[in-house]
Design a protein around this motif. Structure first.
Motif, PDB file in Angstrom:
ATOM      1  N   ALA B 114       0.829  -1.202   0.000  1.00 44.86           N
ATOM      2  CA  ALA B 114       0.000   0.000   0.000  1.00 44.86           C
ATOM      3  C   ALA B 114       0.864   1.253   0.000  1.00 44.86           C
ATOM      4  CB  ALA B 114      -0.925  -0.010   1.210  1.00 44.86           C
ATOM      5  N   LYS B 115       1.909   1.221   0.836  1.00 44.44           N
ATOM      6  CA  LYS B 115       2.803   2.374   0.918  1.00 44.44           C
ATOM      7  C   LYS B 115       3.449   2.651  -0.429  1.00 44.44           C
ATOM      8  CE  LYS B 115       4.057   2.683   5.706  1.00 44.44           C
ATOM      9  NZ  LYS B 115       4.809   1.995   6.729  1.00 44.44           N
ATOM     10  N   SER B 116       3.939   1.589  -1.070  1.00 45.73           N
ATOM     11  CA  SER B 116       4.662   1.819  -2.321  1.00 45.73           C
ATOM     12  C   SER B 116       3.692   2.296  -3.406  1.00 45.73           C
ATOM     13  CB  SER B 116       5.422   0.563  -2.741  1.00 45.73           C
ATOM     14  OG  SER B 116       4.603  -0.294  -3.471  1.00 45.73           O
ATOM     15  N   TRP B 117       2.447   1.831  -3.372  1.00 49.22           N
ATOM     16  CA  TRP B 117       1.486   2.326  -4.364  1.00 49.22           C
ATOM     17  C   TRP B 117       1.129   3.785  -4.133  1.00 49.22           C
ATOM     18  CZ3 TRP B 117       0.416   1.089  -9.015  1.00 49.22           C
ATOM     19  CH2 TRP B 117       0.597  -0.237  -9.439  1.00 49.22           C
ATOM     20  N   LEU B 118       0.983   4.151  -2.865  1.00 46.41           N
ATOM     21  CA  LEU B 118       0.689   5.551  -2.569  1.00 46.41           C
ATOM     22  C   LEU B 118       1.851   6.434  -3.019  1.00 46.41           C
ATOM     23  CD1 LEU B 118      -1.071   5.392   0.916  1.00 46.41           C
ATOM     24  CD2 LEU B 118      -2.058   6.083  -1.256  1.00 46.41           C
ATOM     25  N   LYS B 120       3.916   5.748  -5.484  1.00 43.49           N
ATOM     26  CA  LYS B 120       3.849   5.810  -6.951  1.00 43.49           C
ATOM     27  C   LYS B 120       2.832   6.837  -7.413  1.00 43.49           C
ATOM     28  CE  LYS B 120       4.950   1.161  -7.973  1.00 43.49           C
ATOM     29  NZ  LYS B 120       4.476  -0.148  -8.448  1.00 43.49           N
ATOM     30  N   MET B 121       1.785   7.007  -6.633  1.00 43.99           N
ATOM     31  CA  MET B 121       0.731   7.952  -6.998  1.00 43.99           C
ATOM     32  C   MET B 121       1.071   9.362  -6.517  1.00 43.99           C
ATOM     33  SD  MET B 121      -1.679   6.581  -8.685  1.00 43.99           S
ATOM     34  CE  MET B 121      -1.380   5.010  -9.429  1.00 43.99           C
ATOM     35  N   GLY B 122       2.284   9.531  -5.978  1.00 41.71           N
ATOM     36  CA  GLY B 122       2.695  10.861  -5.524  1.00 41.71           C
ATOM     37  C   GLY B 122       1.982  11.312  -4.274  1.00 41.71           C
ATOM     38  N   LEU B 123       1.636  10.359  -3.398  1.00 37.78           N
ATOM     39  CA  LEU B 123       0.883  10.727  -2.203  1.00 37.78           C
ATOM     40  C   LEU B 123       1.710  10.539  -0.929  1.00 37.78           C
ATOM     41  CD1 LEU B 123      -2.544   9.240  -3.174  1.00 37.78           C
ATOM     42  CD2 LEU B 123      -2.060  11.635  -2.760  1.00 37.78           C
ATOM     43  N   ASN B 124       3.021  10.680  -1.070  1.00 41.60           N
ATOM     44  CA  ASN B 124       3.882  10.636   0.112  1.00 41.60           C
ATOM     45  C   ASN B 124       3.425  11.681   1.105  1.00 41.60           C
ATOM     46  OD1 ASN B 124       5.759   8.672   0.211  1.00 41.60           O
ATOM     47  ND2 ASN B 124       7.206   9.727  -1.126  1.00 41.60           N
ATOM     48  N   GLY B 125       3.357  11.303   2.369  1.00 38.83           N
ATOM     49  CA  GLY B 125       2.994  12.282   3.386  1.00 38.83           C
ATOM     50  C   GLY B 125       1.491  12.406   3.593  1.00 38.83           C
ATOM     51  N   ARG B 141      -6.552   9.323  -6.736  1.00 41.20           N
ATOM     52  CA  ARG B 141      -5.257   8.634  -6.736  1.00 41.20           C
ATOM     53  C   ARG B 141      -5.237   7.536  -5.686  1.00 41.20           C
ATOM     54  NH1 ARG B 141      -1.281  11.898  -9.390  1.00 41.20           N
ATOM     55  NH2 ARG B 141      -2.324  13.805 -10.008  1.00 41.20           N
ATOM     56  N   VAL B 142      -5.796   7.839  -4.503  1.00 46.37           N
ATOM     57  CA  VAL B 142      -5.854   6.807  -3.466  1.00 46.37           C
ATOM     58  C   VAL B 142      -6.708   5.635  -3.956  1.00 46.37           C
ATOM     59  CG1 VAL B 142      -6.548   6.270  -1.102  1.00 46.37           C
ATOM     60  CG2 VAL B 142      -5.574   8.493  -1.619  1.00 46.37           C
ATOM     61  N   ALA B 143      -7.828   5.971  -4.600  1.00 47.44           N
ATOM     62  CA  ALA B 143      -8.710   4.915  -5.104  1.00 47.44           C
ATOM     63  C   ALA B 143      -7.984   4.057  -6.144  1.00 47.44           C
ATOM     64  CB  ALA B 143      -9.973   5.530  -5.704  1.00 47.44           C
ATOM     65  N   LEU B 144      -7.182   4.720  -6.968  1.00 49.88           N
ATOM     66  CA  LEU B 144      -6.417   3.997  -7.989  1.00 49.88           C
ATOM     67  C   LEU B 144      -5.378   3.087  -7.319  1.00 49.88           C
ATOM     68  CD1 LEU B 144      -6.735   4.078 -11.005  1.00 49.88           C
ATOM     69  CD2 LEU B 144      -4.983   5.827 -11.146  1.00 49.88           C
ATOM     70  N   ALA B 145      -4.721   3.612  -6.288  1.00 47.39           N
ATOM     71  CA  ALA B 145      -3.756   2.795  -5.536  1.00 47.39           C
ATOM     72  C   ALA B 145      -4.464   1.609  -4.892  1.00 47.39           C
ATOM     73  CB  ALA B 145      -3.077   3.646  -4.457  1.00 47.39           C
ATOM     74  N   GLN B 146      -5.658   1.871  -4.355  1.00 51.46           N
ATOM     75  CA  GLN B 146      -6.445   0.808  -3.726  1.00 51.46           C
ATOM     76  C   GLN B 146      -6.797  -0.274  -4.746  1.00 51.46           C
ATOM     77  OE1 GLN B 146     -10.584   1.636  -2.889  1.00 51.46           O
ATOM     78  NE2 GLN B 146     -10.382   0.788  -0.837  1.00 51.46           N
ATOM     79  N   LEU B 147      -7.156   0.188  -5.949  1.00 50.81           N
ATOM     80  CA  LEU B 147      -7.545  -0.739  -7.014  1.00 50.81           C
ATOM     81  C   LEU B 147      -6.382  -1.658  -7.387  1.00 50.81           C
ATOM     82  CD1 LEU B 147      -9.585  -1.370  -9.431  1.00 50.81           C
ATOM     83  CD2 LEU B 147      -8.210   0.248 -10.717  1.00 50.81           C
TER      84      LEU B 147
END
Lengths: 273, 257
Positions: B114-118, B120-125, B141-147
């Motif tokens: 999950a962390k690495s997908w977030l 990748k989606m530029g959602l660090n922090g 973006r979170v939804a895409l990472a979740q998917l």
């Protein structure tokens, strides 16, 4: 140069944040000051009006109420009555809310059960619960049991209806997302239905706590030999106005305290809102 | 994962009337293919997707999934809609990790993924932010990472970017294509946006209005990797756009102009 600029900008932003905090704190202090002022003015006015303008027989006076309160507290009578009332309230609340929650969840998940019982629930719900007090006194006697039953019935309906609505209100998209991934019914209950219903359940619990207190006190009015309701009714029967007000004051403080605790708990549990 | 849809019909009763939503849909989707389902609202394109997702069951017809060896399998599906499917009481990280955990992946590795997908989606922090604290684009973006975090073989997307403003929509399309290019999952993408369908898909399936039927299948001749921002100005794109425009129900086309 740009690094310096950024530093300056950051410190300006920090100042703004600090200034906002100071302003908010000042406003809070101001409001609190006014609140105290309103209270003190009211008490002074009451003290002044009692005697020359209005017969203290009806409204007593703050100093007499305070004296009566100290006397009740000193003799241990206050603690005795208060603990009985609180005990009945808490036990009634626990019974009513757990049964209400269980039933609400069951009805929410099984539509057929809900449909079958709906008219009966509605009928009993429409009944003023206070009117059940005489029945409970017949069933459970004038002891604490009838007060617990009174509080429990009132709490049951509030928690039941809220839980039921909460379980029915679950957003279908959340459930679908879990279903597509192949989640089991239990996982959906745990991760989606239950947390989604919490908001409603908490509202039900919050609303029902003061009502539990009402149920207990009303039960004590009707017939009892202990409790805050008894203290107030008894004082009234003896034309002890100061005693009535002392009892009301204690109930008011207890109610306000419970409410503020509930608000805190709710804020913590519903951080995500 | 290949998907075979045959003789799909779906009808339901609404206000005492029998409504035929889908009338005989046949569809073969190859492994790694990006297919767009395009049509006016009420054309049953979402119904096809929900039937494949298993959320609804067909009145008639069959949907079967095959692995690369040609054996029939139960697919690992991912599902994303226009509406937010993020649980508001979970943080971004918890939301992304949850579906993996539900699928039996250990908590530690689910969270690492999950962390690495977030990231990748530029959602660090923003891992411990709740959805209500995120902007619309961040939530997508979170939804895409979740998917993607729970490693589905097939992505079922129902107008996932429908509610976004035009610019953000392109950015999200770009994100989607990037992750799709990396491991070429099979994708079904429902949309009513012609440009979106052309920009993303290998093949566009056009549906008619109710009862839904396939009206046209268009193989998109644009080369990969696509450029979400520039491809739309190429003559090839314009030609395809014209074809799709003509194929869409004239009534709804008129209504839209």
């Amino acid at each position: 140069m740009s690094a310096v600029n950024q530093q300056v900008e950051a410190s300006v932003a920090d100042d703004l944040v600090r200034w906002e905090a100071v302003r908010a704190a000042r406003r809070r202090q101001g409001v609190f000051g006014f609140q105290i002022m309103v209270g003190v003015t009211f008490l002074l006015f009451w003290e002044w009006v009692a005697g020359p303008w209005v017969d203290p027989f009806f409204i007593s006076e703050p100093s007499a109420i305070w004296a009566r309160l100290l006397q009740l507290a000193g003799s241990g009578a206050l603690l005795n009555h208060l603990s009985i009332t609180l005990y009945a309230t808490v036990v009634g609340f626990l019974i009513g809310s757990s049964v209400g929650f269980g039933t609400g969840f069951l009805f929410g998940r099984f539509q057929l059960v809900a449909d079958v019982f709906d008219p009966y629930i509605t009928a009993i719900y429409s009944l003023p619960k206070i009117a059940l007090a005489p029945l409970f006194i017949m069933w459970f006697g004038i002891g604490i049991e009838s007060k617990i039953a009174m509080a429990a019935v009132i709490v049951f309906f509030l928690v039941f209806l809220n839980t039921y609505s909460g379980v029915r209100d679950v957003n279908k998209i959340y459930v679908d997302t879990f279903k597509v991934v192949g989640a089991t019914e239990l996982q959906i209950l745990r991760h989606v239905v239950w947390p989604s219903a919490t908001t409603w359940v908490l509202t039900g619990l919050k609303v029902s706590v003061p009502y539990a207190l009402i149920g207990t006190v009303v039960g004590e009015f009707m017939s009892s030999n202990r409790g805050m309701g008894y203290l107030i009714a008894e004082s009234s029967a003896l034309f002890d106005t100061a005693g009535v007000f002392a009892g009301l004051l204690v109930l008011g403080v207890v109610g306000a305290f419970i409410n503020s605790m509930l608000k805190r708990v709710e804020k913590r549990l519903l951080r995500w809102k | 994962m290949t998907i075979k849809v045959s003789g799909l019909r779906k009808s339901f009763v609404s206000r005492g009337k029998h409504v035929l939503a889908l009338d005989g849909v046949d569809l073969d989707i190859a492994q790694g293919e990006f297919v767009a389902l395009l049509g006016p609202s009420g054309s049953g394109k979402s119904t096809v997707l929900n039937l494949i997702a298993g959320i609804e069951s067909p009145t008639e017809g069959r949907i079967t999934f095959f692995d690369s060896g040609g054996d029939e399998v139960t697919p690992k599906l991912g599902y994303m809609t226009q509406q937010d499917s993020l649980l508001p009481w979970k943080t971004a990280l918890q939301n992304v990790a949850l579906l993996s955990k539900v699928k039996g992946i250990g908590a530690a590795s689910a969270e690492a993924a999950a962390k690495s997908w977030l990231e990748k989606m530029g959602l660090n922090g923003f891992q411990s932010h709740y959805p209500s604290e995120l902007s619309g684009g961040m939530r997508k973006r979170v939804a895409l990472a979740q998917l993607l975090a729970h490693q589905p073989d097939v992505l079922l997307l129902d107008e996932p970017f429908g509610a976004l403003d035009a610019q953000l929509k392109l950015v999200m399309q770009d994100e989607l294509l990037k992750v799709w290019d990396a491991d070429k999952k099979t994708v079904l993408f429902v949309t009513h946006d012609l440009s979106e369908a052309l920009t993303l898909a290998d093949r566009v399936i056009v549906f008619t209005g109710r009862p839904g039927k396939i009206k046209l299948v268009l193989n998109v001749p644009l080369s990969r990797p696509r450029n979400v921002f520039k491809d739309r100005f190429t003559p090839q794109f314009q030609d395809c756009y014209q074809v799709l425009w003509d194929a869409l129900d004239p009534a709804s086309a008129n209504a839209e102009t």
